[in-house]
Design an enzyme around this catalytic site. Structure first.
Site, PDB file in Angstrom:
ATOM      1  N   GLU A 441       0.944  -1.095   0.043  1.00 39.73           N
ATOM      2  CA  GLU A 441       0.046   0.065   0.020  1.00 39.73           C
ATOM      3  C   GLU A 441       0.936   1.274   0.024  1.00 39.73           C
ATOM      4  O   GLU A 441       1.678   1.478   0.939  1.00 39.73           O
ATOM      5  CB  GLU A 441      -0.879   0.036   1.246  1.00 39.73           C
ATOM      6  CG  GLU A 441      -1.833   1.267   1.585  1.00 39.73           C
ATOM      7  CD  GLU A 441      -2.361   1.507   2.781  1.00 39.73           C
ATOM      8  OE1 GLU A 441      -2.520   0.476   3.481  1.00 39.73           O
ATOM      9  OE2 GLU A 441      -3.117   2.356   3.090  1.00 39.73           O
ATOM     10  N   ASP A 514      -1.623  -1.103   5.593  1.00 37.86           N
ATOM     11  CA  ASP A 514      -1.595  -0.556   6.956  1.00 37.86           C
ATOM     12  C   ASP A 514      -2.438  -1.167   7.803  1.00 37.86           C
ATOM     13  O   ASP A 514      -3.645  -1.698   7.361  1.00 37.86           O
ATOM     14  CB  ASP A 514      -1.661   0.872   6.856  1.00 37.86           C
ATOM     15  CG  ASP A 514      -0.427   1.736   6.139  1.00 37.86           C
ATOM     16  OD1 ASP A 514       0.531   1.075   6.267  1.00 37.86           O
ATOM     17  OD2 ASP A 514      -0.765   2.859   5.966  1.00 37.86           O
ATOM     18  N   ASP A 516      -4.827   0.017   9.539  1.00 39.74           N
ATOM     19  CA  ASP A 516      -5.808   0.830   9.712  1.00 39.74           C
ATOM     20  C   ASP A 516      -7.233   0.807   8.683  1.00 39.74           C
ATOM     21  O   ASP A 516      -7.031  -0.258   7.921  1.00 39.74           O
ATOM     22  CB  ASP A 516      -5.414   2.439   9.567  1.00 39.74           C
ATOM     23  CG  ASP A 516      -4.830   2.578   8.303  1.00 39.74           C
ATOM     24  OD1 ASP A 516      -5.128   1.764   7.102  1.00 39.74           O
ATOM     25  OD2 ASP A 516      -4.104   3.649   7.808  1.00 39.74           O
ATOM     26  N   ASP A 518      -8.264   2.038   5.956  1.00 34.72           N
ATOM     27  CA  ASP A 518      -7.786   2.130   4.524  1.00 34.72           C
ATOM     28  C   ASP A 518      -7.219   0.905   4.150  1.00 34.72           C
ATOM     29  O   ASP A 518      -7.489   0.377   3.241  1.00 34.72           O
ATOM     30  CB  ASP A 518      -6.976   3.378   4.291  1.00 34.72           C
ATOM     31  CG  ASP A 518      -7.906   4.539   4.076  1.00 34.72           C
ATOM     32  OD1 ASP A 518      -9.080   4.600   3.817  1.00 34.72           O
ATOM     33  OD2 ASP A 518      -7.158   5.549   3.520  1.00 34.72           O
TER      34      ASP A 518
END
Ligand code: TSJ
Length: 662
Positions: A441, A514, A516, A518
């Protein structure tokens, strides 16, 4: 089906129980959680058979605190009369003779449990104790079995402690079995409410009108009562498909529902198209999921193609000059559940979940074709048929467009084509079996990964933004997306029907995003892409999720990475006073050495291997999370609230750790 009288003489005798203790794996696959639950299903199968044959309507499963478990039905009760040769009760024969049971040798039961079917004696052999109560012909009977240590170290399982005892009078009929899986075999495995309830629900869908109640004495509900769920579906597979398509936009309201039989098979089928583009076929044989498909699915597909083409022509939806549509055209957006029952089933394939019986193809094809042609004559079918045929026609158009687009992609991507330069940093090693592709990412993390990797076998593909969510797209649109094109050509084995696992350039495809929201979204999008267009990449175990640490705890002479919130305090304690905590908000915050050490280095990293255990569940998850019904998606995420952590996706698709950090 069970017409003439049945008694203990009909029960075939084969082998003793010691064989089972000796090699449990041969009979139940594993001695882990799965194997232990298998014991339960062996018992439950018998109750299902009894009820399917028209005797009784209810099964109760009760989980007890000591991990013993009860299965109870209101059928006729296992025969209690003495076996003419063995001189013990029918009940005792069922529980002490391997392969004993009406299922295997006579006409009383139409269908054997197939893959399983090794029966109650296996559960008995692998239990510390097992108790049977039979309610029959006005009386209650009881017998207990136990495992005993005969000579030192040698344990025999399933030894009767008495003859079958007539306990007293009763008005009930049925069979109740309680057993405690032997800890010497299963150690501290515990029965799992979620696993049992999921399968119980499935069985209730597959056997309409049956009532299955599951109680867990380890859990209380809001009112302080023992937790309990009841599954009961009057419309069987029709209810199942409605459940699968919950939250989807369907092409028509009423599912197509078929019941039919021949001398060879008994069949039920439900069909409902969604407005989406994927194809979902869930099939079962004798209540066992056939994830790898087989002859019955082949027959089903032929019938669908032939029937829908014929119906289209009969209704002037296809003209004489028009070519027939392909099967895949009619299957765009389709959700099908096919359940058949037949005798002497043969399972094949890697996981023995593929039906091999050649006769099943023709039988299923005939029944389904004829039933669909009959259905097409009914009034309520008219609008459904129009919808299906029109969708098929559009799919055919898109198919031709995709073919064109694919040819373009193929040309462009021959040898390391220009559109890959600057994106993929390939590795120098040429052995696909050793090579790894990291899909990373963000450009900045991608850059770090390039610096940190071992370039002899690790390739890095950074993703700029979020890749296309393929769930809402047809193949031709998917192929227009740059990010996706890059992934396809990097993996190098084609896409969709043309995907050939033999040609993959990497043994491991590792998604690195990540920790998180996203990142979770990107993981979900990529997994959906693989699930839809390179499914065998997942089923053959090539797809992994890389797990990066959340924290670094350090002081002089101490450094440790923490991958899991729950471990943070533990590591801090271990470190003592004067430590510092570095929190990584994303992969990009690590330097290349740190990224290597924590996330790339095979001897130290944490990878989660993605698998698909349950196609129906995975399907619900993918369509709900990635589809365009926002309400359904929200509800799903709320219900499965840990989405933001290591992703519900992984739970649902089924994921296991390659190795866990110590
Ligand atoms: F297999 C088992 F023993 F574990 C077991 C069997 C466990 C449980 C919970 C239920 C059963 C079971 C067996 N329920 N119902 C039956 N039925 C028969 O065994 C049965 C009854 C009557 C006749 C008959 O022809 O009169 C035939 C059979 C096979």
């Amino acid at each position: 089906m069970a017409n003439n009288s049945y008694n203990s003489k009909d029960i075939l005798v084969l082998e003793g129980l010691d064989a089972v203790r000796l090699r449990p794996g041969m009979y139940i696959g594993t001695t882990g959680s799965k194997g232990m639950h298998h014991l339960l299903w062996e018992i439950v199968d018998n109750s299902i058979d009894e009820i399917s044959n028209g005797y009784g309507n209810k099964i109760e499963i009760i989980m007890h605190k000591d991990n013993s478990i009860t299965v109870c039905d209101n059928g006729r009760g296992i025969p209690v009369d003495k076996h003419p040769k063995l001189h013990v009760s029918g009940v005792e024969v069922v529980f002490t003779q391997l392969h004993a049971g009406g299922k295997f040798n006579n006409e009383n039961y139409a269908y054997s449990g197939g893959l399983h079917g090794v029966g109650a004696s296996v559960a008995n052999a692998l239990s510390e104790w097992l108790e049977v109560t039979v309610y029959k012909e006005g009386f209650e009977y009881n017998i207990k079995f136990a495992s005993i240590e005969k000579t030192k170290g040698k344990v025999s399982g399933g030894v009767p402690q008495t003859d079958l005892i007539k306990v007293g009078k009763t008005k009930l009929t049925g069979t109740k079995v309680t057993f405690l899986p032997d800890k010497r075999i299963f150690f501290d495995e515990k029965f799992d409410f979620e696993i049992i309830s999921k399968r119980a629900k499935e069985l209730a869908f597959l056997n309409k009108n049956i009532i299955i109640e599951l109680k867990d004495e380890n859990q209380l509900d809001e009112n302080g009562n023992v937790k309990s769920v009841v599954f009961n579906y009057k419309n069987g597979l029709k209810d199942f498909i409605t459940y699968l398509n919950e939250g989807q936009t369907t092409l028509y309201k009423e599912p197509i529902y078929i019941e039919g039989s021949s001398d060879v098979v008994q069949l039920t089928l439900a069909i409902q198209h969604t407005t989406g583009y994927s194809e979902t076929i869930c099939s079962y044989v004798n209540n066992i999921p056939t994830s790898e498909g087989g002859t019955h699915e082949t027959g089903l597909k032929s019938a669908l193609t032939r029937a829908f083409n014929d119906i289209a022509r009969n209704n002037a939806l296809l003209k004489e000059k028009d070519a027939n549509l392909l099967g895949e055209d009619f299957r765009e957006g389709i959700v099908v559940i096919l359940a058949i029952k037949m005798k002497n089933v043969q399972f094949e394939g890697q996981t023995k979940t593929k039906l091999g019986n050649p006769e099943a193809k023709q039988e299923v094809e005939n029944i389904v074709y004829n039933a669909l042609m009959d259905y097409s004559l009914t009034k309520q079918s008219k609008s459904v048929i129009t919808e299906i045929v029109n969708k098929g026609k559009n799919a055919a158009k898109a198919r031709l467009a995709a073919k064109h687009a694919k040819e373009l992609t193929r040309k462009k991507n021959s040898v390391d084509s220009y559109n890959l330069v600057g994106k993929l940093s390939s590795c120098t090693g040429k052995n696909p079996k050793l090579n790894e592709l990291f899909i990373v990412e963000g450009d900045s993390a991608g850059g770090t990964a390039k610096q940190g990797r071992d370039r002899s076998f690790q390739a890095i593909l950074p993703l700029k933004g979020k890749p296309l969510n393929v769930e809402k797209k047809r193949l031709n649109q998917v192929l227009e997306n740059e990010e996706i094109k890059t992934i396809i050509s990097a993996i190098g084995a084609g896409i969709g029907n043309d995907f050939n696992i033999q040609n993959i350039k990497y043994d491991k495809v590792i998604i690195l995003a990540d920790a998180d929201q996203d990142g979770a979204h990107i993981r979900a999008i990529l997994l959906t892409f693989f699930y839809r267009y390179m499914r065998s990449l997942i089923t053959e175990g090539h797809v992994y999720i890389g797990i990066a640490p959340l924290y670094r705890i350090y002081k002089r002479n101490f450094e440790k990475y923490v991958y899991d919130e729950a471990d943070l305090n533990k590591v801090i304690k271990e470190c003592g006073v004067g430590y510092q905590v570095q929190r990584y908000k994303g992969l990009g915050e690590m330097n290349n050495d740190q990224l290597w050490e924590t996330t790339l280095d095979p001897s130290n990293r944490v990878l989660v291997q993605v698998s698909i255990e349950d196609a129906a569940e995975a399907e619900i998850m993918v369509t709900t999370l990635m589809g365009d019904n926002i309400e359904a998606r929200k509800a799903y995420i709320t219900e499965n609230a840990n989405f933001n952590k290591v992703d519900t996706m992984l739970d649902k698709i089924g994921a296991s750790n390659e190795r866990r950090k110590k």
